[in-house]
Design a protein around this motif. Structure first.
Motif, mmCIF file in Angstrom:
data_model
loop_
_atom_site.group_PDB
_atom_site.id
_atom_site.type_symbol
_atom_site.label_atom_id
_atom_site.label_comp_id
_atom_site.label_asym_id
_atom_site.label_seq_id
_atom_site.Cartn_x
_atom_site.Cartn_y
_atom_site.Cartn_z
ATOM 1 N N LEU A 89 -24.227 -23.286 21.987
ATOM 2 C CA LEU A 89 -24.396 -23.019 23.460
ATOM 3 C C LEU A 89 -25.194 -24.044 24.041
ATOM 4 C CD1 LEU A 89 -25.212 -19.292 23.351
ATOM 5 C CD2 LEU A 89 -23.152 -20.014 24.011
ATOM 6 N N SER A 90 -26.347 -24.478 23.371
ATOM 7 C CA SER A 90 -27.047 -25.616 24.168
ATOM 8 C C SER A 90 -26.269 -26.930 24.411
ATOM 9 C CB SER A 90 -28.381 -25.889 23.244
ATOM 10 O OG SER A 90 -28.945 -27.176 23.692
ATOM 11 N N CYS A 124 -27.962 -18.151 30.922
ATOM 12 C CA CYS A 124 -28.202 -16.766 30.197
ATOM 13 C C CYS A 124 -29.362 -16.037 31.085
ATOM 14 C CB CYS A 124 -29.027 -17.038 28.818
ATOM 15 S SG CYS A 124 -29.486 -15.460 27.784
ATOM 16 N N ASP A 156 -20.460 -14.533 20.261
ATOM 17 C CA ASP A 156 -21.891 -15.267 20.230
ATOM 18 C C ASP A 156 -22.985 -14.311 19.817
ATOM 19 O OD1 ASP A 156 -20.666 -17.490 21.306
ATOM 20 O OD2 ASP A 156 -21.539 -17.266 23.509
ATOM 21 N N GLU A 205 -23.725 -26.522 27.233
ATOM 22 C CA GLU A 205 -24.441 -26.619 28.321
ATOM 23 C C GLU A 205 -24.954 -27.906 28.851
ATOM 24 O OE1 GLU A 205 -26.927 -23.033 29.173
ATOM 25 O OE2 GLU A 205 -28.422 -24.641 30.062
ATOM 26 N N THR A 243 -24.953 -20.767 16.736
ATOM 27 C CA THR A 243 -24.415 -20.246 18.150
ATOM 28 C C THR A 243 -25.602 -20.961 19.072
ATOM 29 O OG1 THR A 243 -23.687 -18.154 17.169
ATOM 30 C CG2 THR A 243 -24.124 -18.194 19.499
ATOM 31 N N SER A 245 -28.225 -12.177 22.331
ATOM 32 C CA SER A 245 -28.092 -13.370 23.260
ATOM 33 C C SER A 245 -29.270 -14.221 23.067
ATOM 34 C CB SER A 245 -28.020 -12.859 24.991
ATOM 35 O OG SER A 245 -29.164 -12.903 25.438
ATOM 36 N N ILE A 253 -31.426 -23.223 26.699
ATOM 37 C CA ILE A 253 -30.263 -22.705 27.234
ATOM 38 C C ILE A 253 -30.689 -22.077 28.434
ATOM 39 C CG2 ILE A 253 -28.228 -21.037 26.931
ATOM 40 C CD1 ILE A 253 -28.721 -21.630 23.924
#
Lengths: 365, 365, 365
Positions: free
Chosen positions: C353-354, C27, C205, C357, C349, C243, C24
């Protein structure tokens, strides 16, 4: 001499196994020597799979897949608790059956958690493992090596771990035309022996070569331990591709003019067990068993030294070949000749077994 | 100064060779230096192919594919028997032509057995090899390097084996704008030289850059060995991309006020021969040839030290670049500028030659 | 104790991130510690991209892509000129913005030449970098770690670079069931603590686990530095997946029978910052911050030694797991249980997120 067809060597690109052929799992392989496995956890890679080995409190050898079913921690980094192996990360405990029997964070052991437990049979000095289809793991398929654990025989042994696919090793052991070249210094095989008649037989999935040489001097590797230097003998020998896991050779030397206290016959069995560590690396154990002069330490030392020297030559050769093949980008064409027939028969069998196991249509020739 | 178009650099992604472009085989490459090859078997990887090199009893260099046609044993691990190389596994013997001429286990040598024998031409100090299409291996394509074996010239040389694709090396040698940066310490090139007019010519598959600088002090790498420190000279130089295998530079220094016993002109030829070992590693040999002060050991030492120092800077730079590129997952975009024109011309040629050879449609621009 | 469903573990093959999930980039990650970056050029690989780091003359940290736009020379091998980094090959100069501002061989700097300059925010002891979409790099997304740079807190810290994907590290930090097994020797967690109620919360998240344990003896890692050995305390703790880049844990110990000069409460914050170096290697920094006994060197030493010992156990475990996974040819099936819920929430999560993205359709469960 072998019957060869001058100027008409065998066709190229024969359908036979090579270093790229998928490994065969439906076979009993030597996982370890009996004395390597105890109440410690031993990790080893077999058929490109990491396993952990140990013995139960009762002494039974156990071989489990090394990857914990929960978070992939290597069980070999955990510890034994009685007959159970306990994962070092969260304490997940597995019985010798591979079944999870405890997880500290849970009120009950999760019944669906397990790791593969491979069928194991111990026949000293070997611990055999079957890593293919479990229902095919019949005990009667374990190769006979009773002489390795019998008072009638004195056995000297050694081992290597080296960089080679296992197919080349099988072919090497069925090939007697390399003796006078690769082993020129170590003196395996005599010129007369190499020229003697060779009988090649394929029996099912086995390949056997037989040779007889009468009234001829034996090579030093026989003459020295038998104390028959300078004398002529009759010599009968065979070499057998028994399975993808093992090759066995027998020699019988007949004492033509036995002196007082001498035996009429001398026997030597040579056992080569080897198991692919990965596609192109190999665990290899060799055993020289004799039925004479059992307690002679000088002979022991001679056998150990001479065999290590000769096998090192094979190990070096196969390693150099593999290193060259590792860097060949595509398929590699090999040219074969009449004396390669035993190796080719073996390699065809290995290809057929691999294709059968991996669901590839088998080509008939 | 070079004519550049401010704020309008050349378009990106030009069609030119880079480190991923397939190697070119239809070319004479330096396989080895003459004094590296003798009656021992020498293994070397050239164009990602393992070869074995030796000399016949008459002294002719021979280069064969190193993989025995039978069971892939590296011939370099065998031995010489007269002019034949004998495989160390089964004794298969090959003539210098690559033809199998003997196999101990067979009554006759198999006529269809051979290994590739590459066309070889020796022009000291080089042994040139052609590893592409044999019918294209014309002797007249061997680059002229006669000064490397001529009494009029005194040559100092060295070599490297390092981690870089060969394309970057060609570009480096045609690029004179890195002198004042990468070679700031070793002092190749003077500011006036870098600013002097540069003439770039493409002649067929060759790229030539020419430079003239009048009445100016030479850099130490010239001034010291010529013993012209502190004096002005006229300087004429060129650098030539001769082929994928070689780059040659010439310098002529005109002595404007010759003193007693001084020459009117001094010449230096610098020869860079390099051969891809693999896609991204390189064999590299350099030669500094001068036509003056032939027997001055101090100058020899100065040339050796100063050149090794400067070339080490190039080798380091190209290695660092290759290491970065090795870990770039996809295509790498490079930005090019007007002074890169010689390198771009060279790289376009290399791409075209590679595409022609590998049957890829050549894009015209 | 955790509510678990005996004999009905969670389904296999849950959709959650593992070591193969694409990294990811959107971030804030820790690129370096503040004191690692100065007027020297520092190369580091972050998210599998090579970057160069330095400070301007005014002290502002700069992070640029390390590959020169011209010929891919690593800028970290060049040098600083004021606030500009100068390529060591041709002298191409880049401002801290990444814009090329000079090229010695050109009359004007090429306006289209640049390297990526990554958004950077320094919050001591961290230099944070954003390597994803620039417009998403909002300063308010930088995690709060003010206690690491505050006089009220005394911080002891250390670090590792090791062979593991970062997902396993997050799960490790949210997992308290490994304490009594993996950390059996180093004594993190008491049996009573492990059995205490655990509250798991997913907030956007974030994933937070909370635990309270009253009137119970603290483990040595708290008891020794607080000088509360042999006494009972109330203990409140949480651990937060903040995160992809950071995990933060807080502990509050209530002194039930404070003696003279003793505090009523003791607080410890533990900060774990880690940044993927590559897909399967990790930069990791840990920080133990306490609000008591600020100037006690013996406590400092105790904290340093005990934490390094415990974290080494985690680092070893994750390395061994990764080494096993590296050699697994296909997808790896993991079995999960009720106590894995915090880790699973975190890994879901990370997968979401990956996928967002990388434009992969997110599966809902």
């Amino acid at each position: 001499m072998l019957q060869t067809t001058p100027r008409a060597p065998r066709a190229r690109n024969q359908a036979m196994a090579d270093h790229r052929t998928p490994l065969i799992r439906n076979c009993w392989y030597v996982a370890a020597l009996s004395d390597e496995v105890d109440r410690n956890l031993l990790e080893r890679r077999l058929l490109d799979t990491s396993v952990v080995m140990y013995r139960t409190q009762a002494g039974a050898p156990v071989i489990l897949n090394n990857r914990c079913a929960h978070r992939s921690f290597p069980l070999s980094r955990g510890y034994l608790n009685g007959d159970e192996v306990v994962c070092g990360y969260h304490g997940m405990a597995y019985a010798a059956s591979g079944q999870c029997v405890g997880m500290p964070a849970l009120p009950n052991a999760p019944s669906n958690a397990c790791v593969a437990s491979y069928p194991v049979i111990e026949r000293k000095p070997f611990i055999w493992v079957w890593m293919g289809d479990r229902e095919k793991a019949l005990p009667e398929l374990v190769p006979d090596t009773h002489w390795l654990d019998h008072a009638q025989w004195r056995t000297i042994s050694g081992g290597f771990n080296f960089h080679s696919n296992y197919v080349a090793m099988h072919e090497n052991l069925l090939d007697q035309t390399h003796f006078s070249i690769l082993h020129a210094k170590t003196g395996i095989g005599t010129p007369a022996y190499v020229r003697s008649d060779l009988d090649v037989r394929a029996e099912g999935d086995r390949v056997i070569i037989l040779r007889a040489l009468k009234n001829s001097p034996p090579p030093p590797v026989y003459a020295v331990p038998m104390k028959l230097e300078g004398r002529n003998v009759d010599r009968f020998s065979d070499a057998r591709f028994e399975s993808p896991a093992i090759h066995i050779a027998h020699a019988k030397i007949v004492n033509l003019e036995p002196r007082e206290d001498e035996a009429l016959e001398y026997r030597v069995n040579i056992t080569h067990a080897f198991t692919p560590e990965t596609q192109n690396t190999l665990h290899y154990w060799w055993f020289n068993s004799r039925d004479f002069h059992h307690t002679d330490a000088e002979i022991d030392r001679y056998v150990l030294d001479s065999h290590y020297a000769a096998y090192q030559e094979d190990v070096d050769a196969l390693t150099w070949i593999q290193q060259l093949l590792d860097r060949e980008p595509g398929a590699v064409e090999e040219l074969s000749f009449a004396p390669d027939r035993p190796g080719i028969l073996c390699r065809r069998t290995l290809l057929r077994l691999s294709q059968l196991e991996h669901g590839i249509p088998v080509q008939t020739q």
